[in-house]
Design an enzyme around this catalytic site. Structure first.
Site, PDB file in Angstrom:
ATOM      1  N   ASN A  13       0.636  -1.252  -0.001  1.00  0.00           N
ATOM      2  CA  ASN A  13       0.022  -0.117  -0.062  1.00  0.00           C
ATOM      3  C   ASN A  13       0.864   1.170   0.089  1.00  0.00           C
ATOM      4  O   ASN A  13       1.368   1.459   0.898  1.00  0.00           O
ATOM      5  CB  ASN A  13      -0.781  -0.029   1.192  1.00  0.00           C
ATOM      6  CG  ASN A  13      -1.682   1.211   1.402  1.00  0.00           C
ATOM      7  OD1 ASN A  13      -1.448   2.170   0.828  1.00  0.00           O
ATOM      8  ND2 ASN A  13      -2.662   0.850   2.313  1.00  0.00           N
ATOM      9  N   ARG A  62      -2.455  -1.598  -3.678  1.00  0.00           N
ATOM     10  CA  ARG A  62      -3.346  -0.596  -3.582  1.00  0.00           C
ATOM     11  C   ARG A  62      -3.129   0.636  -4.350  1.00  0.00           C
ATOM     12  O   ARG A  62      -2.163   0.986  -4.466  1.00  0.00           O
ATOM     13  CB  ARG A  62      -3.507   0.044  -2.182  1.00  0.00           C
ATOM     14  CG  ARG A  62      -4.437   1.439  -2.056  1.00  0.00           C
ATOM     15  CD  ARG A  62      -4.161   2.000  -0.869  1.00  0.00           C
ATOM     16  NE  ARG A  62      -5.064   3.059  -0.848  1.00  0.00           N
ATOM     17  CZ  ARG A  62      -5.031   4.145  -0.268  1.00  0.00           C
ATOM     18  NH1 ARG A  62      -3.825   4.377   0.700  1.00  0.00           N
ATOM     19  NH2 ARG A  62      -5.876   5.205  -0.324  1.00  0.00           N
ATOM     20  N   GLU A 358      -8.197  -1.914   5.475  1.00  0.00           N
ATOM     21  CA  GLU A 358      -7.900  -1.845   4.099  1.00  0.00           C
ATOM     22  C   GLU A 358      -7.012  -2.992   3.472  1.00  0.00           C
ATOM     23  O   GLU A 358      -7.187  -3.506   2.455  1.00  0.00           O
ATOM     24  CB  GLU A 358      -7.412  -0.429   3.775  1.00  0.00           C
ATOM     25  CG  GLU A 358      -8.578   0.567   3.490  1.00  0.00           C
ATOM     26  CD  GLU A 358      -8.021   1.911   3.780  1.00  0.00           C
ATOM     27  OE1 GLU A 358      -7.271   2.079   4.895  1.00  0.00           O
ATOM     28  OE2 GLU A 358      -8.337   2.938   2.863  1.00  0.00           O
TER      29      GLU A 358
END
Ligand code: ADP
Length: 377
Positions: A13, A62, A358
Protein backbone atom coordinates in the site's frame (compact mmCIF):
# COMPACT_ATOMS: atom_id res chain seq x y z
CA UNK A 1 -17.28 -15.49 -2.85
CA UNK A 2 -14.65 -15.75 -0.13
CA UNK A 3 -11.28 -17.36 -0.79
CA UNK A 4 -11.18 -20.96 0.36
CA UNK A 5 -7.65 -22.05 -0.54
CA UNK A 6 -4.87 -21.53 1.98
CA UNK A 7 -2.65 -18.74 0.67
CA UNK A 8 -0.20 -16.04 1.74
CA UNK A 9 -0.93 -12.64 0.25
CA UNK A 10 1.54 -9.77 0.33
CA UNK A 11 -0.27 -6.42 0.29
CA UNK A 12 1.66 -3.32 -0.76
CA UNK A 13 0.00 0.00 0.00
CA UNK A 14 1.94 2.97 -1.31
CA UNK A 15 0.38 6.26 -0.23
CA UNK A 16 1.56 9.76 -1.08
CA UNK A 17 3.90 9.82 1.92
CA UNK A 18 4.21 6.28 3.29
CA UNK A 19 4.53 2.65 2.25
CA UNK A 20 2.75 -0.02 4.29
CA UNK A 21 3.06 -3.69 3.57
CA UNK A 22 1.74 -6.82 5.21
CA UNK A 23 1.56 -10.57 4.65
CA UNK A 24 -1.82 -12.11 5.41
CA UNK A 25 -2.61 -15.80 5.62
CA UNK A 26 -6.02 -16.49 4.06
CA UNK A 27 -8.70 -17.66 4.60
CA UNK A 28 -7.84 -17.38 8.32
CA UNK A 29 -6.93 -13.69 7.96
CA UNK A 30 -3.86 -13.95 10.20
CA UNK A 31 -1.31 -11.17 9.69
CA UNK A 32 2.10 -12.90 9.54
CA UNK A 33 4.22 -9.79 9.08
CA UNK A 34 3.78 -6.07 8.54
CA UNK A 35 5.77 -2.85 8.38
CA UNK A 36 5.43 0.80 7.50
CA UNK A 37 7.95 3.40 6.33
CA UNK A 38 7.87 7.04 5.26
CA UNK A 39 8.80 7.56 1.61
CA UNK A 40 10.46 10.35 -0.32
CA UNK A 41 10.98 10.57 -4.07
CA UNK A 42 12.58 7.46 -5.59
CA UNK A 43 12.46 5.49 -2.34
CA UNK A 44 9.61 3.11 -3.16
CA UNK A 45 11.62 0.70 -5.33
CA UNK A 46 14.44 0.12 -2.81
CA UNK A 47 11.87 -0.33 -0.01
CA UNK A 48 9.96 -2.97 -1.96
CA UNK A 49 13.28 -4.66 -2.76
CA UNK A 50 14.07 -4.83 0.93
CA UNK A 51 10.95 -6.90 1.78
CA UNK A 52 12.45 -10.27 2.60
CA UNK A 53 9.27 -12.36 2.79
CA UNK A 54 9.22 -15.59 0.83
CA UNK A 55 6.55 -18.19 0.09
CA UNK A 56 4.21 -15.49 -1.26
CA UNK A 57 1.29 -16.81 -3.36
CA UNK A 58 0.03 -13.47 -4.66
CA UNK A 59 0.57 -9.75 -4.30
CA UNK A 60 -2.18 -7.16 -3.95
CA UNK A 61 -1.38 -3.51 -4.62
CA UNK A 62 -3.47 -0.58 -3.48
CA UNK A 63 -3.90 1.87 -6.34
CA UNK A 64 -5.66 5.11 -5.46
CA UNK A 65 -7.07 6.06 -8.87
CA UNK A 66 -8.49 3.60 -11.37
CA UNK A 67 -10.26 6.21 -13.50
CA UNK A 68 -13.41 5.06 -15.28
CA UNK A 69 -11.70 2.01 -16.70
CA UNK A 70 -10.90 -0.11 -13.65
CA UNK A 71 -14.22 -1.11 -12.17
CA UNK A 72 -12.91 -3.94 -9.97
CA UNK A 73 -9.69 -5.58 -8.78
CA UNK A 74 -7.58 -6.29 -11.88
CA UNK A 75 -4.76 -8.72 -12.69
CA UNK A 76 -1.57 -6.78 -13.45
CA UNK A 77 0.21 -7.28 -16.78
CA UNK A 78 2.08 -4.97 -19.17
CA UNK A 79 -1.04 -3.89 -21.10
CA UNK A 80 -2.84 -3.13 -17.87
CA UNK A 81 0.17 -1.17 -16.59
CA UNK A 82 0.22 1.03 -19.71
CA UNK A 83 -3.47 1.81 -19.18
CA UNK A 84 -2.75 2.58 -15.53
CA UNK A 85 0.17 4.83 -16.42
CA UNK A 86 -2.11 6.84 -18.68
CA UNK A 87 -4.24 7.64 -15.61
CA UNK A 88 -1.40 9.28 -13.66
CA UNK A 89 -2.47 12.85 -14.57
CA UNK A 90 -5.74 12.17 -12.69
CA UNK A 91 -3.85 11.40 -9.47
CA UNK A 92 -0.35 12.89 -9.82
CA UNK A 93 0.43 12.63 -6.11
CA UNK A 94 -0.79 9.07 -5.58
CA UNK A 95 -0.60 6.90 -8.70
CA UNK A 96 3.07 7.40 -9.73
CA UNK A 97 4.49 6.08 -6.42
CA UNK A 98 2.06 3.12 -6.54
CA UNK A 99 3.22 2.33 -10.08
CA UNK A 100 6.82 2.45 -8.89
CA UNK A 101 5.86 -0.11 -6.21
CA UNK A 102 4.18 -2.37 -8.77
CA UNK A 103 7.16 -2.25 -11.13
CA UNK A 104 9.56 -3.04 -8.27
CA UNK A 105 7.39 -5.94 -7.03
CA UNK A 106 7.16 -7.44 -10.54
CA UNK A 107 10.94 -7.38 -10.77
CA UNK A 108 11.39 -8.74 -7.23
CA UNK A 109 8.76 -11.58 -7.50
CA UNK A 110 8.58 -12.27 -11.26
CA UNK A 111 6.49 -15.46 -11.13
CA UNK A 112 3.98 -14.33 -8.52
CA UNK A 113 0.51 -13.17 -9.69
CA UNK A 114 -0.15 -9.52 -8.89
CA UNK A 115 -3.43 -7.68 -8.60
CA UNK A 116 -4.34 -3.99 -8.37
CA UNK A 117 -7.17 -3.00 -6.02
CA UNK A 118 -8.54 0.50 -6.60
CA UNK A 119 -9.85 3.06 -4.10
CA UNK A 120 -12.20 4.34 -6.79
CA UNK A 121 -13.78 1.03 -7.90
CA UNK A 122 -16.53 0.80 -5.26
CA UNK A 123 -17.82 4.25 -6.25
CA UNK A 124 -17.89 3.83 -10.01
CA UNK A 125 -21.56 2.90 -10.06
CA UNK A 126 -22.53 6.17 -8.38
CA UNK A 127 -25.52 7.65 -10.20
CA UNK A 128 -24.73 10.42 -12.68
CA UNK A 129 -26.43 13.03 -10.51
CA UNK A 130 -23.83 12.31 -7.80
CA UNK A 131 -20.77 11.90 -10.02
CA UNK A 132 -21.29 14.94 -12.28
CA UNK A 133 -19.85 18.41 -11.64
CA UNK A 134 -21.81 21.30 -13.12
CA UNK A 135 -18.86 22.47 -15.27
CA UNK A 136 -18.50 23.08 -19.03
CA UNK A 137 -18.87 20.14 -21.37
CA UNK A 138 -15.24 20.44 -22.53
CA UNK A 139 -14.05 19.92 -18.91
CA UNK A 140 -16.30 16.90 -18.45
CA UNK A 141 -15.06 15.48 -21.75
CA UNK A 142 -11.52 15.80 -20.32
CA UNK A 143 -12.43 13.46 -17.42
CA UNK A 144 -13.54 16.01 -14.84
CA UNK A 145 -16.08 14.09 -12.72
CA UNK A 146 -16.46 12.80 -9.20
CA UNK A 147 -14.71 9.46 -8.58
CA UNK A 148 -14.50 9.06 -4.81
CA UNK A 149 -11.80 7.25 -2.80
CA UNK A 150 -11.42 5.02 0.31
CA UNK A 151 -13.70 2.60 -1.58
CA UNK A 152 -11.93 -0.44 -0.14
CA UNK A 153 -12.58 0.77 3.40
CA UNK A 154 -16.23 1.73 2.78
CA UNK A 155 -16.89 -1.60 1.05
CA UNK A 156 -15.40 -3.46 4.00
CA UNK A 157 -17.64 -1.49 6.39
CA UNK A 158 -20.66 -2.43 4.27
CA UNK A 159 -19.80 -6.13 4.18
CA UNK A 160 -18.91 -6.20 7.87
CA UNK A 161 -22.12 -4.42 8.95
CA UNK A 162 -24.27 -6.69 6.78
CA UNK A 163 -22.54 -9.89 7.94
CA UNK A 164 -22.62 -8.91 11.63
CA UNK A 165 -26.25 -7.78 11.62
CA UNK A 166 -27.23 -10.79 9.53
CA UNK A 167 -28.97 -8.59 6.97
CA UNK A 168 -28.25 -8.50 3.22
CA UNK A 169 -26.44 -5.29 2.24
CA UNK A 170 -29.23 -4.86 -0.32
CA UNK A 171 -31.61 -4.15 2.55
CA UNK A 172 -29.53 -1.47 4.27
CA UNK A 173 -28.89 2.27 4.00
CA UNK A 174 -25.46 2.82 5.54
CA UNK A 175 -23.51 6.03 6.08
CA UNK A 176 -19.86 5.06 6.47
CA UNK A 177 -17.46 7.63 7.98
CA UNK A 178 -13.77 6.88 7.39
CA UNK A 179 -11.98 9.42 9.58
CA UNK A 180 -8.21 9.00 9.42
CA UNK A 181 -5.55 11.42 8.15
CA UNK A 182 -7.55 11.37 4.93
CA UNK A 183 -11.28 11.31 5.58
CA UNK A 184 -14.42 10.61 3.59
CA UNK A 185 -18.07 9.71 4.08
CA UNK A 186 -19.97 7.33 1.86
CA UNK A 187 -23.69 6.78 1.34
CA UNK A 188 -24.29 3.08 0.69
CA UNK A 189 -27.71 1.99 -0.52
CA UNK A 190 -28.69 -1.50 -1.66
CA UNK A 191 -25.06 -2.62 -1.51
CA UNK A 192 -23.77 0.22 -3.70
CA UNK A 193 -21.98 3.50 -3.09
CA UNK A 194 -24.49 6.13 -4.19
CA UNK A 195 -22.47 9.16 -3.13
CA UNK A 196 -19.20 9.93 -1.38
CA UNK A 197 -17.53 13.09 -0.15
CA UNK A 198 -14.22 12.88 -2.02
CA UNK A 199 -14.50 13.79 -5.67
CA UNK A 200 -12.23 14.06 -8.68
CA UNK A 201 -9.32 14.10 -6.20
CA UNK A 202 -9.01 13.12 -2.52
CA UNK A 203 -9.22 16.82 -1.64
CA UNK A 204 -12.99 17.33 -1.72
CA UNK A 205 -15.37 16.84 1.19
CA UNK A 206 -14.53 16.58 4.87
CA UNK A 207 -11.94 18.53 6.81
CA UNK A 208 -8.90 16.21 7.03
CA UNK A 209 -5.56 16.14 8.84
CA UNK A 210 -3.88 18.61 6.48
CA UNK A 211 -6.40 18.84 3.58
CA UNK A 212 -9.09 21.50 3.36
CA UNK A 213 -11.98 19.45 2.03
CA UNK A 214 -14.74 21.59 0.46
CA UNK A 215 -13.93 25.22 -0.26
CA UNK A 216 -15.43 27.77 -2.57
CA UNK A 217 -13.53 27.24 -5.86
CA UNK A 218 -13.45 31.04 -6.17
CA UNK A 219 -10.85 31.07 -3.37
CA UNK A 220 -8.25 29.64 -5.76
CA UNK A 221 -8.39 32.70 -8.03
CA UNK A 222 -8.67 35.03 -5.05
CA UNK A 223 -5.47 33.89 -3.29
CA UNK A 224 -3.71 33.84 -6.65
CA UNK A 225 -4.61 37.48 -7.25
CA UNK A 226 -4.29 38.87 -3.75
CA UNK A 227 -1.51 36.76 -2.21
CA UNK A 228 0.35 36.12 -5.45
CA UNK A 229 0.35 32.34 -4.97
CA UNK A 230 1.04 30.12 -7.98
CA UNK A 231 -1.12 27.10 -8.81
CA UNK A 232 1.38 24.61 -7.32
CA UNK A 233 1.63 26.61 -4.10
CA UNK A 234 -2.14 26.75 -3.83
CA UNK A 235 -2.48 23.00 -4.40
CA UNK A 236 0.26 22.31 -1.86
CA UNK A 237 -1.43 24.53 0.75
CA UNK A 238 -4.79 22.81 0.21
CA UNK A 239 -3.24 19.33 0.53
CA UNK A 240 -0.62 19.92 3.21
CA UNK A 241 -1.23 23.22 5.00
CA UNK A 242 -4.97 23.13 5.62
CA UNK A 243 -7.45 20.95 7.53
CA UNK A 244 -6.97 20.35 11.26
CA UNK A 245 -3.31 21.38 10.97
CA UNK A 246 -4.05 24.65 9.17
CA UNK A 247 -6.87 25.57 11.53
CA UNK A 248 -5.21 24.65 14.82
CA UNK A 249 -1.63 25.62 14.07
CA UNK A 250 -0.74 22.53 16.11
CA UNK A 251 -0.12 19.93 13.42
CA UNK A 252 -2.46 17.21 12.19
CA UNK A 253 -2.60 14.88 15.20
CA UNK A 254 -6.19 14.94 16.47
CA UNK A 255 -5.04 13.81 19.95
CA UNK A 256 -2.92 16.91 20.45
CA UNK A 257 -5.67 19.16 19.16
CA UNK A 258 -8.18 17.51 21.55
CA UNK A 259 -5.76 18.04 24.46
CA UNK A 260 -5.25 21.72 23.56
CA UNK A 261 -9.00 22.24 23.12
CA UNK A 262 -9.63 20.76 26.56
CA UNK A 263 -7.19 23.34 27.97
CA UNK A 264 -9.21 26.11 26.35
CA UNK A 265 -7.06 26.88 23.26
CA UNK A 266 -9.58 28.64 21.02
CA UNK A 267 -7.97 27.70 17.68
CA UNK A 268 -7.99 24.02 18.64
CA UNK A 269 -11.64 24.23 19.68
CA UNK A 270 -12.57 25.90 16.41
CA UNK A 271 -10.67 23.27 14.39
CA UNK A 272 -12.62 20.46 16.06
CA UNK A 273 -15.95 22.27 15.65
CA UNK A 274 -15.37 22.91 11.95
CA UNK A 275 -14.36 19.26 11.52
CA UNK A 276 -17.44 17.91 13.31
CA UNK A 277 -19.87 20.35 11.70
CA UNK A 278 -18.71 19.42 8.19
CA UNK A 279 -19.10 15.71 8.96
CA UNK A 280 -22.58 16.28 10.45
CA UNK A 281 -23.66 18.22 7.35
CA UNK A 282 -22.60 15.31 5.12
CA UNK A 283 -24.47 12.81 7.28
CA UNK A 284 -27.62 14.91 6.93
CA UNK A 285 -27.09 15.24 3.21
CA UNK A 286 -26.58 11.50 2.70
CA UNK A 287 -29.63 10.62 4.78
CA UNK A 288 -31.55 12.91 2.42
CA UNK A 289 -29.89 11.26 -0.61
CA UNK A 290 -31.05 7.81 0.53
CA UNK A 291 -34.42 8.82 1.99
CA UNK A 292 -33.21 7.79 5.45
CA UNK A 293 -30.44 5.89 7.18
CA UNK A 294 -30.38 2.53 9.00
CA UNK A 295 -26.73 2.43 10.11
CA UNK A 296 -24.09 5.06 10.80
CA UNK A 297 -20.59 3.59 11.03
CA UNK A 298 -17.30 5.13 12.16
CA UNK A 299 -13.84 3.85 11.22
CA UNK A 300 -10.26 5.17 10.73
CA UNK A 301 -7.94 6.50 13.47
CA UNK A 302 -10.26 9.30 14.62
CA UNK A 303 -13.50 7.38 14.03
CA UNK A 304 -12.22 4.38 16.00
CA UNK A 305 -10.54 6.19 18.87
CA UNK A 306 -12.09 9.57 19.47
CA UNK A 307 -15.28 9.30 21.54
CA UNK A 308 -15.26 13.09 21.81
CA UNK A 309 -15.32 13.53 18.04
CA UNK A 310 -18.03 10.88 17.52
CA UNK A 311 -20.16 12.66 20.13
CA UNK A 312 -19.50 16.10 18.57
CA UNK A 313 -20.52 14.82 15.14
CA UNK A 314 -23.71 13.12 16.36
CA UNK A 315 -25.27 16.08 18.17
CA UNK A 316 -28.53 17.32 16.61
CA UNK A 317 -28.92 14.14 14.56
CA UNK A 318 -31.79 12.87 16.74
CA UNK A 319 -34.21 13.69 13.91
CA UNK A 320 -32.51 10.85 11.98
CA UNK A 321 -33.02 8.39 14.84
CA UNK A 322 -29.34 8.77 15.80
CA UNK A 323 -28.93 8.76 19.59
CA UNK A 324 -25.59 7.82 21.13
CA UNK A 325 -25.38 5.96 24.40
CA UNK A 326 -22.86 8.35 26.04
CA UNK A 327 -21.40 5.66 28.29
CA UNK A 328 -21.05 3.08 25.55
CA UNK A 329 -19.40 5.73 23.40
CA UNK A 330 -17.00 6.91 26.12
CA UNK A 331 -16.03 3.46 27.31
CA UNK A 332 -15.52 1.92 23.90
CA UNK A 333 -12.12 0.35 23.35
CA UNK A 334 -12.00 -1.82 20.23
CA UNK A 335 -10.38 -5.15 20.99
CA UNK A 336 -10.24 -6.62 17.52
CA UNK A 337 -12.39 -6.45 14.44
CA UNK A 338 -15.73 -6.40 16.23
CA UNK A 339 -18.54 -4.11 15.15
CA UNK A 340 -19.22 -2.22 18.39
CA UNK A 341 -22.61 -0.60 19.01
CA UNK A 342 -22.66 2.85 20.65
CA UNK A 343 -26.33 3.79 20.14
CA UNK A 344 -29.06 3.81 22.76
CA UNK A 345 -30.94 0.57 22.71
CA UNK A 346 -34.23 2.17 21.69
CA UNK A 347 -32.70 4.34 18.92
CA UNK A 348 -34.07 3.74 15.43
CA UNK A 349 -30.65 3.99 13.76
CA UNK A 350 -27.67 1.84 14.68
CA UNK A 351 -24.37 3.61 15.32
CA UNK A 352 -21.32 1.36 15.16
CA UNK A 353 -17.54 1.62 15.36
CA UNK A 354 -15.13 -0.77 13.70
CA UNK A 355 -11.47 -0.94 12.72
CA UNK A 356 -10.52 0.05 9.19
CA UNK A 357 -9.19 -3.01 7.41
CA UNK A 358 -7.97 -1.90 4.03
CA UNK A 359 -4.92 -4.18 3.93
CA UNK A 360 -6.98 -7.26 4.78
CA UNK A 361 -9.64 -6.30 2.25
CA UNK A 362 -6.98 -5.92 -0.48
CA UNK A 363 -5.69 -9.41 0.40
CA UNK A 364 -9.27 -10.74 0.18
CA UNK A 365 -9.99 -9.09 -3.17
CA UNK A 366 -6.67 -10.35 -4.56
CA UNK A 367 -7.40 -13.92 -3.51
CA UNK A 368 -11.03 -13.72 -4.72
CA UNK A 369 -9.94 -12.57 -8.17
CA UNK A 370 -7.31 -15.29 -8.53
CA UNK A 371 -9.76 -17.99 -7.43
CA UNK A 372 -12.36 -16.76 -9.90
CA UNK A 373 -9.74 -16.82 -12.67
CA UNK A 374 -8.86 -20.39 -11.76
CA UNK A 375 -12.50 -21.46 -11.80
CA UNK A 376 -13.07 -19.92 -15.23
CA UNK A 377 -9.63 -20.46 -16.73
P1 ADP B 1 -4.20 7.08 7.96
O1 ADP B 1 -5.30 7.74 7.20
O2 ADP B 1 -2.86 7.69 7.74
O3 ADP B 1 -4.22 5.56 7.91
P2 ADP B 1 -5.24 6.75 10.68
O4 ADP B 1 -6.47 6.06 10.23
O5 ADP B 1 -4.25 5.98 11.47
O6 ADP B 1 -4.50 7.50 9.49
O7 ADP B 1 -5.72 8.02 11.54
C1 ADP B 1 -4.82 8.93 12.06
C2 ADP B 1 -5.56 9.94 12.91
O8 ADP B 1 -6.20 9.26 14.01
C3 ADP B 1 -4.66 11.01 13.54
O9 ADP B 1 -5.25 12.29 13.43
C4 ADP B 1 -4.62 10.61 15.00
O10 ADP B 1 -4.44 11.73 15.81
C5 ADP B 1 -6.03 10.03 15.17
N1 ADP B 1 -6.12 9.25 16.41
C6 ADP B 1 -5.52 8.09 16.72
N2 ADP B 1 -5.80 7.74 17.99
C7 ADP B 1 -6.62 8.72 18.50
C8 ADP B 1 -7.27 8.97 19.76
N3 ADP B 1 -7.14 8.13 20.78
N4 ADP B 1 -8.03 10.09 19.88
C9 ADP B 1 -8.15 10.96 18.86
N5 ADP B 1 -7.58 10.78 17.66
C10 ADP B 1 -6.82 9.69 17.48
Amino acid sequence: MNPTRDSRILVINVGSSSLKWSVTQLPAGIVLAKAEAAIGKGEVGPLVDSISESGIDAIGHRVVHGGEQFRAATRIDETMLSALEALSPLAPLHNPPALEGIRAARARWPGVPQVAVFDTAFHLEMPAHASTYAVPETWRAAGVRRYGFHGTSHKYVMEHVAATLGVAASGLRIISCHLGNGASICAIENGHSVDTSMGMTPLEGLVMGTRSGDIDPGIVAHVHRTLGLGIDEIEHALYHGSGLAGLSGLGKDAREIEAAAAKGVAQAQLALEVYAYRARKYIGAYAAAMGGVDVLAFTGGIGENSAAMRARICVRLEFLGIRLDPQANERLKLEGFELAAIHEESAATGVFVTQAREQWMIAQETARLLETEKLHG
